[in-house]
Every structure is written in structure tokens, then in C-alpha cells.
Design a protein around this motif. Structure first.
Motif, short mmCIF file in Angstrom:
data_model
loop_
_atom_site.label_atom_id
_atom_site.label_comp_id
_atom_site.label_asym_id
_atom_site.label_seq_id
_atom_site.Cartn_x
_atom_site.Cartn_y
_atom_site.Cartn_z
N LEU A 134 0.82 -1.21 0.00
CA LEU A 134 0.00 0.00 0.00
C LEU A 134 0.86 1.26 0.00
O LEU A 134 0.63 2.18 -0.79
CB LEU A 134 -0.93 0.00 1.22
CG LEU A 134 -1.83 1.22 1.36
CD1 LEU A 134 -2.90 1.21 0.29
CD2 LEU A 134 -2.44 1.27 2.73
N ILE A 135 1.87 1.29 0.84
CA ILE A 135 2.75 2.46 0.93
C ILE A 135 3.51 2.67 -0.37
O ILE A 135 3.62 3.80 -0.87
CB ILE A 135 3.71 2.33 2.13
CG1 ILE A 135 2.94 2.47 3.44
CG2 ILE A 135 4.84 3.34 2.06
CD1 ILE A 135 3.73 2.10 4.67
N THR A 191 2.63 1.66 -3.43
CA THR A 191 1.71 2.05 -4.48
C THR A 191 1.35 3.52 -4.37
O THR A 191 1.37 4.26 -5.37
CB THR A 191 0.43 1.19 -4.42
OG1 THR A 191 0.80 -0.18 -4.58
CG2 THR A 191 -0.54 1.57 -5.52
N VAL A 192 1.02 3.97 -3.17
CA VAL A 192 0.66 5.38 -2.98
C VAL A 192 1.86 6.28 -3.24
O VAL A 192 1.73 7.34 -3.87
CB VAL A 192 0.09 5.59 -1.56
CG1 VAL A 192 -0.07 7.06 -1.25
CG2 VAL A 192 -1.24 4.88 -1.42
N THR A 193 3.04 5.87 -2.81
CA THR A 193 4.24 6.67 -3.04
C THR A 193 4.54 6.82 -4.53
O THR A 193 4.80 7.92 -5.02
CB THR A 193 5.46 6.05 -2.33
OG1 THR A 193 5.18 5.95 -0.94
CG2 THR A 193 6.70 6.88 -2.53
N ALA A 206 2.42 6.48 -6.95
CA ALA A 206 1.35 7.27 -7.57
C ALA A 206 1.56 8.76 -7.32
O ALA A 206 1.35 9.59 -8.21
CB ALA A 206 0.00 6.82 -7.04
N LEU A 207 1.96 9.11 -6.11
CA LEU A 207 2.22 10.52 -5.82
C LEU A 207 3.42 11.04 -6.60
O LEU A 207 3.41 12.18 -7.07
CB LEU A 207 2.43 10.72 -4.32
CG LEU A 207 1.18 10.56 -3.46
CD1 LEU A 207 1.54 10.66 -1.98
CD2 LEU A 207 0.14 11.58 -3.82
N MET A 250 -1.50 9.56 -12.08
CA MET A 250 -1.63 8.72 -10.90
C MET A 250 -2.53 7.51 -11.14
O MET A 250 -2.33 6.46 -10.54
CB MET A 250 -2.18 9.54 -9.73
CG MET A 250 -1.25 10.62 -9.25
SD MET A 250 -2.00 11.68 -8.02
CE MET A 250 -2.27 10.54 -6.70
N LEU A 282 -1.85 3.70 -9.87
CA LEU A 282 -2.69 3.12 -8.83
C LEU A 282 -3.31 1.80 -9.29
O LEU A 282 -3.39 0.85 -8.51
CB LEU A 282 -3.78 4.10 -8.41
CG LEU A 282 -3.33 5.28 -7.55
CD1 LEU A 282 -4.48 6.26 -7.37
CD2 LEU A 282 -2.85 4.79 -6.20
N GLY A 312 -2.17 -1.57 -7.61
CA GLY A 312 -3.22 -2.32 -6.92
C GLY A 312 -3.30 -3.76 -7.37
O GLY A 312 -3.46 -4.67 -6.57
N SER A 324 -0.23 -5.56 -6.03
CA SER A 324 -0.40 -5.75 -4.59
C SER A 324 -1.37 -6.89 -4.30
O SER A 324 -1.16 -7.69 -3.38
CB SER A 324 -0.91 -4.47 -3.93
OG SER A 324 0.05 -3.45 -4.03
#
Length: 95
Positions: free
Chosen positions: A21-22, A24-26, A28-29, A49, A53, A57, A60
Motif C-alpha cells: 500500500l505504501i 503504491t501510494v508513493t 502514484a504521488l 496517478m 494506482l 493495486g 499488490s
């Protein structure tokens, strides 16, 4: 084959899920913060993004699914051993 505890397997599954999760979000940002278009979606940074994502996802889900299968296998063998152990105790008490 080394016997693993179910608790350590659950902790490992939670740890893997948090890392996925971390990351993927990193990613994407970071992709959303770039001025370069990764894909041509009318020059919006948010559109950079979305593919990250989605791909992150999916990856993941695969990683967490594989970890969950290994955890399920460990739980299955623990339950199987417990059932056979109790069944053998019941048979020895009947005689």
C-alpha cells in the motif's frame, strides 16, 4: 520443512500489505507530481496517478494473495494436525 506459527504468518501478511500500500501510494504521488505526461490524458497530473494506482493495486493483490495462500496452507496443516491429534486421543481413551 520448518513449522511456522500462524501468528507470525498473519503479521507477515499485514506487513506485506502495508508495504504494498505504501509503495503504491508513493509511486502514484511521484507520478502525479511530474510535469511530464506518462500517458496523454489532456495534460492533467492526476491522470498520471490513475495508471500507477491501477497497476500497483493489481500487483499488490497478487502479492497479498500469494502470501494469503501460504498462510492458509499453514493454517490448514495446523488444523489437520490438531484434528488427527484429538482423534488419536479419543481412540486411545476408548480402549
Amino acid at each position: 520443512m520448518k513449522k511456522r506459527s500462524v501468528f507470525s504468518g498473519i503479521l507477515l501478511l499485514i506487513f506485506i500489505a502495508l508495504i504494498c500500500l505504501i509503495m503504491t501510494v508513493t509511486f502514484a504521488l511521484l507520478a502525479g507530481a511530474t510535469d511530464i505526461n506518462l500517458f496523454d490524458f489532456r495534460n492533467l497530473n492526476f491522470s498520471n496517478m490513475i495508471p500507477v494506482l491501477i497497476i500497483g493495486g493489481i500487483i499488490s493483490c497478487f502479492i497479498i494473495g500469494i502470501a494469503f495462500l501460504f498462510l492458509g496452507r499453514t493454517i490448514f496443516f495446523k488444523v489437520k494436525d490438531y484434528i488427527f491429534e484429538t482423534d488419536n486421543k479419543d481412540r486411545s481413551n476408548e480402549k
